[in-house]
Scaffold this motif. Sequence first.
Motif: not given
Length: 160
Positions: A59, A89, A147, A150-155, A157-158
């Motif tokens: 990330g 993302a 996966w 989802h990973h890109e959206k989480q990163v 967002h953070s």
Amino acid sequence: METYKLEMKTPIGVIEIVGTDEVIQSILFVERDEVYLPDQDVPGVLRQCRDELDAYFRGERMTFTFPTEQIGTTFQLEVWGALQTIPYAETASYRELAERVQRPTAVRAVGATNGRNQLSIVVPCHRVIGSSGKLIGYAGGLWRKEWLLHHEKQVAHSTQ
């Protein structure tokens, strides 16, 4: 020109990286759990690719800087270029991609070309979805596509 291979373990399986002294030519998932090819005696560009992909999976990276090369028809190169315009993302449909390359009726050809992408993650074919919003078509497996998105959206967002 001589080609080299390096493998790396990721959260979604082993990736095989292939390249020359100067460019990365393919980044593909292999269907096994163990790394067989360590990074001994490989050019720096392969180690750079591995390190940047590792940072992506942690990330810490959203773009890549190592040189790549894909060989294909003019149409394929246009589609692979258009894939790289899909922001991190985010997603685009196969139809939208066909419109980006000014071939709105070539949705199936765009899908086939997407499936021939040799530079997984870096040329983000995982960001292409069906017009209905469903996840369809990913050579590495739909579970990996899910996966990665989802990973890109989480990163993303953070980091906001």
